[in-house]
Design an enzyme around this catalytic site. Structure first.
Site, PDB file in Angstrom:
ATOM      1  N   LYS A  26      42.575  52.779  64.660  1.00  0.00           N
ATOM      2  CA  LYS A  26      43.063  53.921  65.439  1.00  0.00           C
ATOM      3  C   LYS A  26      43.522  53.475  66.820  1.00  0.00           C
ATOM      4  CE  LYS A  26      40.904  57.755  64.744  1.00  0.00           C
ATOM      5  NZ  LYS A  26      39.728  58.631  64.708  1.00  0.00           N
ATOM      6  N   ARG A  95      36.208  59.192  69.851  1.00  0.00           N
ATOM      7  CA  ARG A  95      36.371  59.052  68.400  1.00  0.00           C
ATOM      8  C   ARG A  95      36.147  57.608  67.975  1.00  0.00           C
ATOM      9  NH1 ARG A  95      40.132  63.475  66.679  1.00  0.00           N
ATOM     10  NH2 ARG A  95      40.895  64.333  68.627  1.00  0.00           N
ATOM     11  N   GLY A 104      36.851  59.982  58.214  1.00  0.00           N
ATOM     12  CA  GLY A 104      35.743  60.936  58.264  1.00  0.00           C
ATOM     13  C   GLY A 104      34.365  60.322  58.110  1.00  0.00           C
ATOM     14  N   MET A 106      32.751  58.244  60.180  1.00  0.00           N
ATOM     15  CA  MET A 106      31.932  58.090  61.384  1.00  0.00           C
ATOM     16  C   MET A 106      32.162  59.272  62.315  1.00  0.00           C
ATOM     17  SD  MET A 106      32.095  54.054  61.924  1.00  0.00           S
ATOM     18  CE  MET A 106      33.832  54.104  61.748  1.00  0.00           C
ATOM     19  N   ARG A 339      48.268  56.291  61.170  1.00  0.00           N
ATOM     20  CA  ARG A 339      47.835  55.123  60.386  1.00  0.00           C
ATOM     21  C   ARG A 339      48.699  55.088  59.135  1.00  0.00           C
ATOM     22  NH1 ARG A 339      42.421  58.269  58.511  1.00  0.00           N
ATOM     23  NH2 ARG A 339      43.612  59.818  57.430  1.00  0.00           N
ATOM     24  N   HIS A 455      38.967  66.957  52.970  1.00  0.00           N
ATOM     25  CA  HIS A 455      38.147  65.758  52.765  1.00  0.00           C
ATOM     26  C   HIS A 455      38.054  65.416  51.285  1.00  0.00           C
ATOM     27  CE1 HIS A 455      34.266  63.722  52.121  1.00  0.00           C
ATOM     28  NE2 HIS A 455      34.643  63.043  53.186  1.00  0.00           N
ATOM     29  N   SER A 763      40.712  28.023  24.477  1.00  0.00           N
ATOM     30  CA  SER A 763      40.648  29.406  24.935  1.00  0.00           C
ATOM     31  C   SER A 763      39.208  29.676  25.353  1.00  0.00           C
ATOM     32  CB  SER A 763      41.067  30.338  23.800  1.00  0.00           C
ATOM     33  OG  SER A 763      40.940  31.668  24.226  1.00  0.00           O
ATOM     34  N   CYS A 831      39.958  34.426  27.370  1.00  0.00           N
ATOM     35  CA  CYS A 831      40.105  35.613  26.522  1.00  0.00           C
ATOM     36  C   CYS A 831      38.876  36.496  26.501  1.00  0.00           C
ATOM     37  CB  CYS A 831      40.493  35.209  25.107  1.00  0.00           C
ATOM     38  SG  CYS A 831      39.180  34.340  24.241  1.00  0.00           S
ATOM     39  N   TYR A 851      46.844  31.155  30.975  1.00  0.00           N
ATOM     40  CA  TYR A 851      46.988  32.589  30.713  1.00  0.00           C
ATOM     41  C   TYR A 851      45.628  33.278  30.692  1.00  0.00           C
ATOM     42  CZ  TYR A 851      45.596  31.606  25.868  1.00  0.00           C
ATOM     43  OH  TYR A 851      44.904  31.222  24.754  1.00  0.00           O
TER      44      TYR A 851
HETATM   45  C1  PEP Z   1      34.022  35.587  24.225  1.00  0.00           C
HETATM   46  O1  PEP Z   1      32.924  35.179  23.852  1.00  0.00           O
HETATM   47  O2  PEP Z   1      34.382  35.605  25.413  1.00  0.00           O
HETATM   48  C2  PEP Z   1      34.968  36.121  23.242  1.00  0.00           C
HETATM   49  C3  PEP Z   1      36.179  36.467  23.606  1.00  0.00           C
HETATM   50  O3  PEP Z   1      34.524  36.277  21.980  1.00  0.00           O
HETATM   51  P1  PEP Z   1      33.617  37.506  21.509  1.00  0.00           P
HETATM   52  O4  PEP Z   1      33.571  38.478  22.620  1.00  0.00           O
HETATM   53  O5  PEP Z   1      34.268  38.039  20.287  1.00  0.00           O
HETATM   54  O6  PEP Z   1      32.321  36.837  21.236  1.00  0.00           O
END
Ligand code: PEP
Ligand code: MG
Length: 880
Positions: A26, A95, A104, A106, A339, A455, A763, A831, A851
């Site tokens: 502020k 303020r 809001g 404080m 702001r 609010h 993976s 994954c 990825y």
């Molecule tokens: C994991 O273990 O991260 C995975 C993707 O396999 P699941 O969750 O099927 O065991």
């Protein structure tokens, strides 16, 4: 801590917007507006460093008091009035203003400088006795509550009593003499409740107010808010002391809030609410019915056009949507704060894209301005368009998303019931910052009063909580814990649904749909795609999942859990395989499964065409495909089992394991029952050949789960290649495929170099890897252990949600490095569930994997989070 800088107090004419850490958001913006020549009442800012020193020492250092007095003197000179002068008093507001916006959260005290003598001068000077006594009673009320800790209800009850006694409709109907009487009542109440009389010395008022604002940094609601927004606890707040201007000084005055664009939709139109003859808090408190900004020109045409110019100047200058608080005192416009404005997720997206089109910001900046969590909200459920429900009433569509829950009427109740896992809907006449913990706990918020800038609306939007506000047909009876709409009564615990995107309030649960994103969504994500390094694949088990994943922009399938294909009618086939008496029976079951799997895999390949599809060979323990032992045993004891069920019971007993998550699962299964894996490989290779024959280009990756030893990988890799040969010898077209492994056991990360001699990709199954790295059961830990761990600060975050950089992350980094050293072309991905969590995606980016893979609905969020990681954007909502 002591005061560390030479200066701790700065005039608004000295700072600029880049000094938020020192002057608070502020203060920095007040300084910037002063520099821009906008009509800001003069004042000064006491720094966050001073706050930190105060909190450490417990009192205002003498030197700071000296600096405040000097700044006050300069302010007196600027406005030609003296603080505490009974003949011509300067009045100020005090303020808070933290480095990050905490709306809001404080405290604020207005009208400081008034006392028993100067209130009479004010009355004479303004010619408005009612105004003067109203200002004084407000000071005593705020000062009593904020500085002396007198409960707010003490004042509210006294006020309500007086209103009732005088027969006025509300407080605006009280006469000057009533307010004078109320002032005496308030003074007496302050004395009685706090043991301290209301101070008559303005300098003492100011010092105490500054201390109270500093202390409010550590108040409960401020701490709750910081925890929710991820704001550090050690920043402290600045304090702004500003000459008062009055929006309640007769009929040609008013006050309001305005946004440069619509904060709910993002539309490029100034938006706001205002009230005639009112002081700032009246607008946001939601206690009075405000008027839309579009009507300001009818009453104050000059101020309106000046205000529109100010809004335009600010938006161009900040290059973002801003909000302001303004006051009109006797026809003169003042800007009290600005702001960068909070906005709904839909507005964030629209504003970012439109400002890019307007040339105000770059595409990269636009990507930065939409948080992954906001994008997630845009995928939030809404009432299904054709769902049948009866709308009980409507309010303002204050914060998008649909929510269903049991009605509760207090924040504490919301918190208590939500803790037991119940979905609750917090219903209040209006909310105040004290309700924050209940708003955090509730699935949605419903208020009977208050506008889109009340609010409840502002906070719910910021939190991404669905909210319907100002549903004024609702009559709430807090004592009886119920609300009525006409003749209909809803009592505490009844289930109610709201749609914060339409304002509908419905009795009972309602079916919901995920909205289809519009073109803006795709454009922003397209820009994000140009910035990210990480690719985003989807965890998809069926052709339907795969099609959805493609629609959300997945770069491929990172994990197909084939066990999900063995449910429903196919369960019988897998049971037949487990129970098979000899190779012929086994072959019969597998042949039929192979045909079904081949069709499934072909569906996945078709959806993904040239994009990679990683199919994991069967992972979970076989006993999961068998019926419950206890149920069968009970039926057996009763003599109710036929021969087939008897065999199932025997098989279930045979496969039973004390610790199935560490048992016959993953590649161990493939080694014990190689025909199962051979069947799956034939189906995969056959499906790829089918799809290739259609002219498409499947990219096949076959993945071996839960590897812990090199021997497992070499054995199964040979099996896979052999089974593929078998399929191709039987006439299928020759197709290329890769064989890789999941890395889910800590040992696999340690022998990654050896594994990479056989595996063509890694993976990381971070669900199992986290389970085994911590030794936490992934199925149980969140029930009992994790809440306590998080509360006590034993762990900073739940490692099953946010990838643990220090431990699991280190294992991943080691495996990536050693794997790539052996095989330069090794592709790596994550994954586990972490692949869809923005904070974890940042970690994945830093770990250098290629990825992440997540559920189809999270793909857009992951695309944006990956871009944020690449450009180093903040991922929390704590912007100023
Ligand atoms: C994991 O273990 O991260 C995975 C993707 O396999 P699941 O969750 O099927 O065991
Ligand atoms: Mg796993």
């Amino acid at each position: 801590m002591t005061l560390d800088s030479a200066r701790n107090v700065y005039s608004f004419s000295e700072g600029d917007r880049h000094q938020k850490a020192l002057l608070g958001g502020k203060g920095a913006n007040l300084a910037e507006m002063t520099r821009l020549g906008l009509p800001v009442p003069p004042g000064f800012t006491i720094t966050t460093a001073a706050c930190r020193a105060y909190l450490a020492e417990g009192e205002l250092p003498d030197r700071l008091i000296g600096e405040i007095e000097a700044a006050l003197h300069d302010l007196e000179t600027a406005v030609s009035r003296k603080f505490g002068d009974p003949a011509d008093p300067l009045l100020v507001s005090v303020r808070s203003g933290a480095p990050f916006s905490m709306p809001g959260m404080m405290d604020t005290v207005l009208n400081l400088g008034l006392n028993d003598r100067s209130v009479r001068t004010l009355s004479q000077q303004t010619g408005d006795e009612r105004f003067a006594w109203d200002a004084y009673r407000r000071l005593i009320q705020l000062f009593g509550k904020v500085v002396l800790g007198v409960p707010g209800a003490v004042f509210e009850e006294a006020l309500a009593k007086l209103v009732a006694e005088t027969g006025a409709a509300d407080e605006s109907g009280l006469a000057a003499s009533d307010l004078r009487e109320l002032t005496d009542t308030f003074k007496a109440a302050v004395g009685a409740a706090s043991g301290t009389p209301f101070p008559q010395d303005p300098h003492e008022q100011l010092r105490s107010a500054v201390e109270a604002v500093f202390r409010s940094w550590n108040g409960r609601r401020a701490r709750d808010y910081r925890r929710m927004e991820g704001i550090a606890d050690d920043l402290g707040t600045a304090v702004n002391v500003q000459a008062m201007v009055f929006g309640n000084l007769g009929g040609d005055s008013g006050t309001g809030v305005a946004f440069t664009r619509d904060p709910a939709t993002g539309e490029r139109v100034p938006y706001g609410d205002w009230l005639e003859g009112a002081q700032g808090e009246d607008v946001v408190a939601g206690t009075r019915i405000t008027r839309p900004l579009a009507e300001l020109s009818e009453r104050f045409p000059e101020c309106d056009s000046q205000l529109l110019d100010v809004l335009d100047t600010l938006e161009q200058h900040y290059g973002d949507m801003c909000d302001i608080e303004f006051t009109i005192e006797r026809g003169r416009l003042f800007i009290l704060q600005t702001r960068v404005g909070k906005r709904s997720a839909a507005a964030a997206l629209r504003i970012a894209v439109e400002m890019t089109d307007e040339g105000l910001i770059t595409q990269t900046e636009a990507v930065k301005r939409v948080l992954p969590a906001q994008l997630e909200q845009l995928l939030h459920p809404q009432f299904a368009p054709h769902a049948r429900y009866r709308v009980l009433t409507r309010g303002l569509a204050a914060s998008p998303g649909a929510a269903t829950g049991a009605v509760v009427f207090t924040a504490d109740q919301a918190e208590a019931r939500a803790r037991t896992g119940e979905a609750v809907l917090l219903v209040r006449p209006e909310t105040s910052p004290d309700d924050l913990h209940g708003m955090i706990a509730a699935k949605g918020i419903l208020t009977s009063r208050g506008g889109l800038v009340s609010h409840a609306a502002v906070v719910a939007r910021g939190m991404g909580r669905p909210a319907v506000c100002g549903a004024d047909e609702i009559e709430i009876d807090l004592e009886k814990r119920l609300f009525r709409v006409g003749d209909f009564t809803v009592v505490e615990g009844d289930v109610v649904s709201i749609d914060g995107g339409t304002g509908e309030v419905v009795v009972g649960p309602v079916s919901v749909v995920i909205p289809k994103p519009d073109g803006t969504f795709d454009r922003l994500l397209g820009w994000a795609d140009g910035l990210r390094r990480l690719r985003v694949r989807a965890n998809a088990d069926t052709p339907d999942d795969a099609a959805r994943a493609r629609a959300f922009g997945a770069d491929g399938i990172g994990l197909c859990r084939t066990e999900h294909m063995f449910l429903g009618e196919r369960l019988g086939l897998i049971q037949e395989f487990i129970l098979a008496d000899g190779p012929d029976e086994e072959r019969h079951a597998l042949d039929r499964l192979e045909a079904l799997q081949r069709a499934d895999f072909a569906g996945l390949f078709r959806s993904m065409h040239e994009r990679p599809v990683t199919i994991r060979l069967l992972d979970p323990p076989l006993h999961e495909f068998l019926p419950d032992i206890e149920e069968l045993a009970v039926a057996d004891a009763r003599g109710e089992l036929d021969e087939a069920s008897q065999r199932l019971l025997t098989a279930a007993r045979h496969w039973h394991e004390a610790n199935p998550m560490l048992g016959t699962r993953g590649c161990r299964l493939g080694i014990l029952r190689p025909e199962l894996y051979r069947m799956q490989v034939r189906a995969i290779v056959g499906a790829a050949a089918d799809v290739a024959a259609e002219g498409l280009s499947p990219r096949t990756e076959i993945m071996v789960p839960l590897v812990a030893a090199t021997g497992e990988m070499t054995m199964l890799s040979a099996l896979i290649r052999d089974a593929a040969e078998e399929a191709q010898a039987a006439g299928d077209q020759r197709i290329a495929f890769k064989v890789g492994t999941m890395i889910e056991t800590p040992r696999a990360t340690l022998i990654a170099g050896e594994l990479a001699e056989t595996a063509e990709f890694f993976s990381f199954g971070t669900n199992d890897l986290t389970q085994m790295a911590f030794g936490f059961s992934r199925d149980d830990v969140e029930g009992r252990i994790m809440p306590r761990y998080l509360e006590a600060g034993v762990l900073p975050a739940d490692p099953f949600r946010r990838l643990d950089r220090d431990g699991v992350g280190r294992l991943i980094s080691l495996a990536v490095r050693e794997g790539r050293a052996v095989r330069g072309s090794l592709e790596t991905g994550v994954c586990g569930e972490h692949g869809g969590d923005p904070d974890s995606i940042r970690v994945c980016h830093e770990l250098g994997v290629d990825y992440v893979s997540c559920s189809p609905y999270r793909v857009p969020v992951a695309r944006l989070a990956a871009a944020h990681a690449a450009i180093g954007a903040e991922s929390t909502g704590a912007s100023v």
